[in-house]
Structure formats: structure tokens, C-alpha cells
Write an enzyme that holds these catalytic residues in place. Structure first.
Site, PDB file in Angstrom:
ATOM      1  N   CYS A 127      31.296  53.199  39.155  1.00 39.33           N
ATOM      2  CA  CYS A 127      31.072  51.762  38.967  1.00 39.33           C
ATOM      3  C   CYS A 127      29.823  51.266  39.693  1.00 39.33           C
ATOM      4  O   CYS A 127      29.347  50.159  39.425  1.00 39.33           O
ATOM      5  CB  CYS A 127      32.287  50.973  39.439  1.00 39.33           C
ATOM      6  SG  CYS A 127      33.829  51.699  38.876  1.00 39.33           S
ATOM      7  N   HIS A 182      30.138  44.120  39.803  1.00 46.54           N
ATOM      8  CA  HIS A 182      30.956  44.963  38.936  1.00 46.54           C
ATOM      9  C   HIS A 182      32.238  44.215  38.582  1.00 46.54           C
ATOM     10  O   HIS A 182      32.937  43.704  39.456  1.00 46.54           O
ATOM     11  CB  HIS A 182      31.278  46.286  39.635  1.00 46.54           C
ATOM     12  CG  HIS A 182      32.325  47.086  38.940  1.00 46.54           C
ATOM     13  ND1 HIS A 182      32.294  47.311  37.575  1.00 46.54           N
ATOM     14  CD2 HIS A 182      33.434  47.704  39.403  1.00 46.54           C
ATOM     15  CE1 HIS A 182      33.347  48.038  37.242  1.00 46.54           C
ATOM     16  NE2 HIS A 182      34.064  48.291  38.327  1.00 46.54           N
ATOM     17  N   ASN A 241      37.208  46.154  32.507  1.00 42.14           N
ATOM     18  CA  ASN A 241      36.395  46.897  33.459  1.00 42.14           C
ATOM     19  C   ASN A 241      35.654  48.003  32.703  1.00 42.14           C
ATOM     20  O   ASN A 241      36.277  48.920  32.189  1.00 42.14           O
ATOM     21  CB  ASN A 241      37.328  47.467  34.530  1.00 42.14           C
ATOM     22  CG  ASN A 241      36.621  48.304  35.579  1.00 42.14           C
ATOM     23  OD1 ASN A 241      35.570  48.879  35.337  1.00 42.14           O
ATOM     24  ND2 ASN A 241      37.218  48.393  36.754  1.00 42.14           N
TER      25      ASN A 241
HETATM   26  C1  4VN Z   1      36.855  48.930  41.722  1.00 40.47           C
HETATM   27  C2  4VN Z   1      38.117  48.364  41.796  1.00 40.47           C
HETATM   28  C3  4VN Z   1      39.099  48.638  40.837  1.00 40.47           C
HETATM   29  C4  4VN Z   1      40.442  48.041  40.880  1.00 40.47           C
HETATM   30  C5  4VN Z   1      41.297  48.252  41.910  1.00 40.47           C
HETATM   31  C6  4VN Z   1      42.585  47.724  41.885  1.00 40.47           C
HETATM   32  C7  4VN Z   1      43.006  46.987  40.793  1.00 40.47           C
HETATM   33  C8  4VN Z   1      40.906  47.296  39.823  1.00 40.47           C
HETATM   34  C9  4VN Z   1      45.258  46.816  41.697  1.00 40.47           C
HETATM   35  C10 4VN Z   1      46.363  45.799  41.836  1.00 40.47           C
HETATM   36  C11 4VN Z   1      46.967  45.482  40.483  1.00 40.47           C
HETATM   37  C12 4VN Z   1      45.913  44.952  39.552  1.00 40.47           C
HETATM   38  C13 4VN Z   1      44.773  45.950  39.422  1.00 40.47           C
HETATM   39 CL1  4VN Z   1      38.386  47.313  43.088  1.00 40.47          CL
HETATM   40  C14 4VN Z   1      38.781  49.517  39.826  1.00 40.47           C
HETATM   41  C15 4VN Z   1      37.548  50.093  39.787  1.00 40.47           C
HETATM   42  C16 4VN Z   1      37.226  51.051  38.723  1.00 40.47           C
HETATM   43  O1  4VN Z   1      36.167  50.544  38.003  1.00 40.47           O
HETATM   44  C17 4VN Z   1      36.573  49.792  40.723  1.00 40.47           C
HETATM   45  N1  4VN Z   1      42.141  46.778  39.802  1.00 40.47           N
HETATM   46  N2  4VN Z   1      44.283  46.456  40.695  1.00 40.47           N
HETATM   47  C18 4VN Z   1      48.098  44.468  40.698  1.00 40.47           C
HETATM   48  O2  4VN Z   1      49.250  44.901  40.727  1.00 40.47           O
HETATM   49  O3  4VN Z   1      47.818  43.274  40.890  1.00 40.47           O
END
Ligand code: 4VN
Length: 321
Positions: A111, A248, A278
Site C-alpha cells: 500500500c 492510502h 481499498n
Molecule cells: C492498511 C490498513 C488496513 C486495514 C486494517 C484494518 C482494517 C483495513 C480492521 C477492523 C475491522 C474493519 C477493518 Cl490500516 C489494510 C491495509 C491493506 O491495504 C493497509 N481495515 N479493519 C472492524 O472490525 O472494524
């Protein structure tokens, strides 16, 4: 002497998959996805590879600039979902657009890839005149469509910029970091050892995305503000000098949290995560092009671009657009 971004472009595959569409494939809901990620829909490739998305962006950049392909000196594609390990996606693009004088290679910093590539392009421009930097991803290849915790997050797309050597340096400062010891918190595309001489003893062959969401979330909320602050210090800019933060598009809630950590009004953080989800290395250039095209980003404005994720990596550049 330095880098100037002279054109921006993006391309997304036409197929739109809404949160409601996903509920027919897995136990999830629009309410869950929207409230936790801000994502409403994503574009998914059908019959188009990563290089196909990147070629569309490259051709669009050349058309907008009215620039013959032969005048391109380098092509960098930032991707974690290449067509092949070899040839590089950038080499496929070079061949398809007829940029016969260009060197071409991919970089993978997940990313953060587009930011890494832009900082690298700045160094190449001490020797070369003109290049194309693209972030392109078909992440749907790496998504386990049975695994709702990751399947709802990712989308496909590409964005890119034409960069040229300019007497006015517009890349003011950079901060590129890696935290390899935490790399296993976000993995995809494991390549198993597999030969008569070398059988893989690893119990699970992790082809699909696996993410410790809480760990990556925590990493992002701590390390991204720190990276941005180091970049501002190097730039001799104050937080208030920044016109737009282009981060990002990992997840809408993470953007809110980073804005709060920095003490910046959320309105300064542009976002299109609702439309595209994403898209890893593609998300920053995709957002940049949309904001330039919409007239939000204007010439001479001060921008902070920041990527963060797989590696783990975090990377920021300060740019006068
Ligand atoms: C950077 C990040 C993420 C990412 C991390 C966590 C997340 C995206 C966790 C909690 C969940 C909802 C989704 Cl910070 C991914 C990438 C990859 O490009 C890079 N979402 N979540 C919840 O239960 O609320």
C-alpha cells in the site's frame, strides 16, 4: 532540478459490486461494512489483468500530455498483484504502449508502493527527463471470497502520473519506512517452495489475504501520523500549511483516526474509499487524479501523500503540486 507531476490519470474496471451484492456471497451486511470501513462499493476486474489497467492509465497520461510514447524514459509500476513475477507489469506496459526508449520495472511496497515509486522517480529524474509512475492492482485475485473479514475491504483499479524533470523541485521531502518484523500481520500471495529438491514444509500455503486487522489498524494510527510529522519537519511546513492530505484509502475509519491523531480537520483528508474500497498501491494516485479532475487540487497547492500497509511499510511525501 527535480520532479514535477505534469499529468494524472486513473482507470477502474467497469464492474461495480455493492455491499448488498456481497451479502449474497457471504454473511455480511451493508450496515456492517459501511459503519466499520466507509466502503459502499468496489470495482472488480472481469477479464482484465493488472497490466491491462496500467496500460489504460499510461495511454491516458500520454494522450492528456500529447506526448509520444518514445519520449518516455522510465516506467515504474507499483503493485502487489502483478500479472507475473516475470515479466514485470511495467515491462508489459512498456511493450503495449510502444515506449521503446523506456526502462521498466515493478516495485512492491504494498500500500506504500506508489509513494516509494514517486520518491524513486525523483532520483531517476536527475539522469532522465520523463517517466510514468503507476499504481495498479487486481486485488480480487488475492481475495478469499469466503473470508468476510478481508473480502469486503478490497477493490481493483489503477492510477498514475506523468513526471518530468523540472527546474522547480516539487517533491519537498520524503519519509519512507519499513517494519519487516511485523510483516506477517498482513500477507498475500505466498509462493510455496515446490521442486524435486525442495518441498515446502510450511503447514499453510497462504495464497489469499490474511490480515491481523487490529494489529495493522494500530500500526496505521501510530506510524502514519509519525511519518507525516517527520515529513513536515523535513519540509519546514506547519500542519496548517498543508492544503490536502491524500492518504492510502485503507478504511474510512482509519483516515478519521489519523486526522484526529494529527489534530487536522477531517475535511482536509480527501477520500473516495466509499466508491472503490481499498486498492492498495492504486489508491493514492486514483484519489489524486479524481481530486485534480474535480478541481479540488490546484497548481502550487501543498500536498501530503501517504501510503501504509503490507511490509509493514509507511511512506510519506510532501509535494507542491
Ligand atoms: C492498511 C490498513 C488496513 C486495514 C486494517 C484494518 C482494517 C483495513 C480492521 C477492523 C475491522 C474493519 C477493518 Cl490500516 C489494510 C491495509 C491493506 O491495504 C493497509 N481495515 N479493519 C472492524 O472490525 O472494524
Amino acid at each position: 532540478m527535480g520532479l514535477k507531476i505534469t499529468q494524472t490519470a486513473h482507470y477502474v474496471p467497469p464492474k461495480v459490486v455493492t455491499n448488498d451484492d456481497l451479502t449474497t456471497m457471504m454473511d455480511t451486511s451493508d450496515e456492517w461494512i459501511s459503519s466499520r470501513t466507509g466502503i459502499k462499493q468496489r470495482h472488480l476486474a472481469q477479464g482484465e489483468q493488472t497490466s491491462d489497467l496500467a496500460v489504460k492509465v499510461a495511454n491516458h497520461l500520454l494522450e492528456k500530455a500529447n506526448c509520444p510514447a518514445e519520449q518516455i524514459d522510465f516506467i515504474i509500476v507499483a503493485t502487489m498483484s502483478p500479472d507475473y513475477l516475470t515479466p514485470a507489469t511495467a515491462a508489459i506496459v512498456q511493450g503495449k504502449i510502444g515506449a521503446k526508449n523506456a526502462l521498466a520495472f515493478d516495485i512492491n511496497a504494498a500500500c506504500s508502493g506508489f509513494i516509494y515509486a514517486l520518491a524513486l522517480a525523483d532520483k531517476l529524474l536527475t539522469t532522465y527527463q520523463r517517466g510514468i509512475v503507476i499504481g495498479a492492482e487486481v486485488l480480487s485475485k488475492l481475495v478469499d471470497w469466503q473470508e468476510r473479514s478481508t473480502a469486503v475491504l478490497f477493490g481493483d483499479g489503477a492510477g498514475g502520473v506523468l513526471v518530468e524533470q523540472s527546474p522547480q523541485q516539487s517533491l519537498i521531502a520524503e519519509d519512507l519506512t519499513a517494519y519487516g518484523q511485523d510483516g506477517q500481520t498482513l500477507t498475500a500471495g505466498y509462493q510455496p517452495l515446490d521442486s524435486a529438491f525442495n518441498q515446502d514444509q510450511t503447514a499453510v500455503h497462504k495464497h489469499y489475504f490474511e490480515m491481523d486487522g487490529r494489529a495493522v489498524y494500530r500500526f496505521a494510527t501510530h506510524e502514519v501520523p509519525a511519518s507525516i510529522e517527520r515529513t513536515l519537519t523535513k519540509s519546514k511546513w506547519q500542519l496548517n500549511d498543508v492544503d490536502w492530505f491524500i492518504l492510502h484509502q485503507a478504511n474510512g475509519r482509519i483516515l478519521t483516526s489519523i486526522a484526529h491523531h494529527l489534530g487536522v480537520a477531517e475535511e482536509k483528508f480527501l477520500s473516495n474509499v466509499a466508491k472503490y474500497g481499498n486498492t492498495s498501491a492504486a489508491s493514492v494516485p486514483l484519489l489524486l487524479d479524481e481530486a485534480v479532475t474535480a478541481g479540488n487540487i490546484k497548481s502550487r497547492q501543498k500536498l501530503i501523500l501517504s501510503g501504509f500497509g503490507g511490509g509493514l511499510t509507511a511512506a510519506t511525501v510532501a509535494i507542491i503540486f
